[in-house]
Each structure stands twice: as structure tokens, then as C-alpha cells.
Design an enzyme around this catalytic site. Sequence first.
Site, PDB file in Angstrom:
ATOM      1  N   GLU A 114       4.416  17.870 -25.448  1.00  0.00           N
ATOM      2  CA  GLU A 114       3.872  18.157 -24.121  1.00  0.00           C
ATOM      3  C   GLU A 114       4.316  19.537 -23.635  1.00  0.00           C
ATOM      4  OE1 GLU A 114       1.701  16.714 -22.310  1.00  0.00           O
ATOM      5  OE2 GLU A 114       1.545  14.650 -23.027  1.00  0.00           O
TER       6      GLU A 114
ATOM      7  N   HIS B 291      -4.775   9.591 -27.018  1.00  0.00           N
ATOM      8  CA  HIS B 291      -4.777   8.260 -26.414  1.00  0.00           C
ATOM      9  C   HIS B 291      -5.504   7.255 -27.310  1.00  0.00           C
ATOM     10  CE1 HIS B 291      -4.036   9.629 -21.981  1.00  0.00           C
ATOM     11  NE2 HIS B 291      -2.928   9.592 -22.699  1.00  0.00           N
TER      12      HIS B 291
ATOM     13  N   HIS C 277      -5.311  14.983 -25.442  1.00  0.00           N
ATOM     14  CA  HIS C 277      -5.098  13.599 -25.037  1.00  0.00           C
ATOM     15  C   HIS C 277      -6.277  12.665 -25.341  1.00  0.00           C
ATOM     16  CE1 HIS C 277      -1.603  15.279 -23.220  1.00  0.00           C
ATOM     17  NE2 HIS C 277      -1.277  14.167 -22.598  1.00  0.00           N
TER      18      HIS C 277
ATOM     19  N   LYS D 103       2.929  22.176 -14.884  1.00  0.00           N
ATOM     20  CA  LYS D 103       2.318  20.963 -14.349  1.00  0.00           C
ATOM     21  C   LYS D 103       2.286  20.974 -12.826  1.00  0.00           C
ATOM     22  CE  LYS D 103       1.719  16.113 -14.992  1.00  0.00           C
ATOM     23  NZ  LYS D 103       2.043  14.884 -15.755  1.00  0.00           N
TER      24      LYS D 103
ATOM     25  N   ARG E 215      -6.965  19.998 -13.045  1.00  0.00           N
ATOM     26  CA  ARG E 215      -5.921  19.148 -13.619  1.00  0.00           C
ATOM     27  C   ARG E 215      -6.276  18.621 -15.012  1.00  0.00           C
ATOM     28  NH1 ARG E 215      -2.190  14.889 -10.489  1.00  0.00           N
ATOM     29  NH2 ARG E 215      -1.172  13.942 -12.295  1.00  0.00           N
TER      30      ARG E 215
ATOM     31  N   LYS F   1       0.570  10.684 -11.318  1.00  0.00           N
ATOM     32  CA  LYS F   1      -0.248   9.688 -12.004  1.00  0.00           C
ATOM     33  C   LYS F   1       0.615   8.476 -12.332  1.00  0.00           C
ATOM     34  CE  LYS F   1      -3.994  12.200 -14.271  1.00  0.00           C
ATOM     35  NZ  LYS F   1      -4.603  12.519 -15.591  1.00  0.00           N
TER      36      LYS F   1
ATOM     37  N   ASN G 112      -4.910  17.430 -20.034  1.00  0.00           N
ATOM     38  CA  ASN G 112      -5.335  16.435 -21.017  1.00  0.00           C
ATOM     39  C   ASN G 112      -5.659  17.062 -22.372  1.00  0.00           C
ATOM     40  OD1 ASN G 112      -5.200  14.032 -19.404  1.00  0.00           O
ATOM     41  ND2 ASN G 112      -7.024  14.726 -18.319  1.00  0.00           N
TER      42      ASN G 112
ATOM     43  N   HIS H 249       3.892   8.731 -27.897  1.00  0.00           N
ATOM     44  CA  HIS H 249       2.848   9.488 -27.210  1.00  0.00           C
ATOM     45  C   HIS H 249       2.801  10.926 -27.716  1.00  0.00           C
ATOM     46  CE1 HIS H 249       0.278  10.890 -23.933  1.00  0.00           C
ATOM     47  NE2 HIS H 249       1.152  11.863 -23.709  1.00  0.00           N
TER      48      HIS H 249
ATOM     49  N   GLU I   3      -7.663  15.312  -9.931  1.00  0.00           N
ATOM     50  CA  GLU I   3      -8.393  15.592 -11.163  1.00  0.00           C
ATOM     51  C   GLU I   3      -9.911  15.535 -10.939  1.00  0.00           C
ATOM     52  OE1 GLU I   3      -6.709  14.378 -15.265  1.00  0.00           O
ATOM     53  OE2 GLU I   3      -8.352  12.982 -14.908  1.00  0.00           O
TER      54      GLU I   3
ATOM     55  N   ARG J 260       0.813  -1.232   0.000  1.00  0.00           N
ATOM     56  CA  ARG J 260       0.000   0.000   0.000  1.00  0.00           C
ATOM     57  C   ARG J 260       0.839   1.271   0.000  1.00  0.00           C
ATOM     58  NH1 ARG J 260      -2.904  -3.438   3.563  1.00  0.00           N
ATOM     59  NH2 ARG J 260      -4.898  -4.105   2.656  1.00  0.00           N
TER      60      ARG J 260
END
Length: 357
Positions: free
Chosen positions: A177, A250, A246, A219, A239, A135, A243, A262, A229, A113
Site C-alpha cells: 500500500e 479484492h 484493488h 491518503k 478517492r 472507510k 483503489n 491483502h 468517493e 447512528r
Amino acid sequence: MSVHVDSTLGPYDVHIGRGVLNRLPDLVGDAMRVAVIHPEPLTMLARTVAAQLDRQITMIPVPDAEAAKTAEVLTRCWDTLAGAGFTRSDLVIGIGGGTTTDLAGFVAASWLRGVGYISIPTSVLAMVDAAVGGKTGINLGAGKNLVGAFYEPLAVLCDLSLLDTLPERDVRAGMAEVIKCGFIADTGILELAREDLTDAADTTSDRFAELVTRAVQVKATVVAADFRESTSQGANVGREALNYGHTLGHAIEAHAGYTWRHGDAISVGMAWCSRVSRQLLGLDHETVVMHDDLLGGLGLPLRYEQSAWADLRRIMSLDKKARGATLRIVGITEFGKPVIIDGPDEGALEAAYRELS
């Protein structure tokens, strides 16, 4: 140079510059065991990093690129940690591009955890995007990053000297990016890049170092205000602004079987989003043209397969920003003004894609 990330899960610093990798021994702390997760092509670099540490080292090589972000590889990492007797006081280091840092971060987040994690990104994309913001995750056949967790590192070391041998195409893909951060938040990035696109993509230049630092700062500011987010609605975008481009990007990656870089896919996604924004949000034509000029000028693609729209639209329905059956995409009304478009007109989406094709 350092950028401070004031995260709700624990603040940390992103160290940027040549030679910052030398700071690693001071950041490891009291951990007795350190796992170094790295792509197989970076084995020599991983060994060099591990040699700095007077600890019990467990090397965990993983496949390169998106092939690392699978449930099978994740399980193998867990089994390796179990075999080495890793406890909560031990540490995971991720060395590599964005796929490796995504995987390594998720390994750290999920093992017992949560154990300590330090990220050492080795690509432009990883430095300005994947390694910052917490992330982590892996891909499924149904889509990208569908399984993961929000988890912050103890530190990020962006040693720009690691980029000296990075292929030019990968440098330019990472710049997508950086440019994205200019369109959603810091117009100074766009101005700095426009002055000299060649210098902007030169990893040894001061201009490049400043662009990377400014993108990391964008960022850091965005994720500190909306770590999970969860705050975006209409023009109040948290947040999810990150994207931009994206949703389609994606989908292109998934449709191409993750054979597209990417940044290349996100470049097409931003060119598409600029046209959707022109139709639905009144974005001026000059800003749309600037997307094409900057991205194209950096050698990034602006289009994908003309006949792929139906498949791409189906894949976009699985996007993490979707709410139920409603698609949500990030658009912009002007420089630095992102907006969430809920349930966009389907005709406008397709028309924008056809225009690109």
C-alpha cells in the site's frame, strides 16, 4: 509526527511515531464507557491500553484477520454494547490490523447512528490504509467490503513500536500500500524505497518512518478532497485513485477465501494494472518494470493462479467501482497520473493477466 486529515465529517490527526500511544488518555475526552475491540491474539496489548484509562471498560475480543469482518461478529459487538449500556456519549477503540479497524469503525458508525471512535492500528497495512480515511465495513460471501459506512475517527495513533514484533511477511505485505501511494501520487516514495529496499522494510529505520508518514499524507490529501468517493471521471480521479490494484486484488482475496494477505493480493493487482495501463493508456514499459522490481524486490507476489481468470473476472463484476454492468478500474498514464478506465477491453484485461501468469 502528525498528519492532519481535513475531513468534511470532522477533521482529525494521525499521530505517527514511537510512543504515541501515550496520547490516548487525553483523546478519550468525557466518555464514561469505552469498548475496546481487539483480535484475540492481541488480548495482552488491549489490556495494557485499557489500563491507561480511568473509565468503565468493556473488552470485546474478535477473531483474527478477515474472520472478524462478518455479520455474525458485528451483531455480537452490538449485543455487547447493548448489554453494557453504551450511549452516544461513549467511545469505541479499535486495536489491531486493518480487518479489526474496519470492523470497529463500522461498529462505532452504526451503534446509535454513531459514537466516538479512536483507531490504534497495529500493522503497516492498517497504519497507511485501513485506519485512515473513514472507510469501515464487513465482508459478505459475495465479496469484500460490500457492507459498510463512511465514518471518521476522532484520532488515529500509529505507534511504530507496535510493529517490532510484526512478522516480516506482514510488514512487506503492508508495504504494498505504501508503494501504491508512490505510483498514484508521491514519486518520492518510490525513490526513497528504491534507494534501499531492505531499509525501507525495516520498521525501526528512519526511512521506514518517512515512508509511512508520506503514505498517510497521500491518503489524507486524497480523502479530504473526495471523502465519499464520488467525483472520479476519466482523468479527474478523486478517492478512487486509492483503489489502484484493488479491483483484481479484492477478487483474488475473495477467490482465495481470504487466505491471502491483502497486500499480497494488491501487489498482484498493481502488476496487472500496470500491464493493462500499458495496453490501454500507453504507460511506458520502464514503469511496468519498476512495478515488478519494487514489489518483487520487497518479496511480494506478482502472480496468482493461471487458471483462475474466469472466476476472478466474475468476482470483479461485484467491485464497488462498477457502474451497472460496466467495470471501472484505476490505471495510470505515468507516475502520479491515475485514470479511470470505464468498460475496458476484455481482451486486454485477460491478456495482461496471462502475461503475469
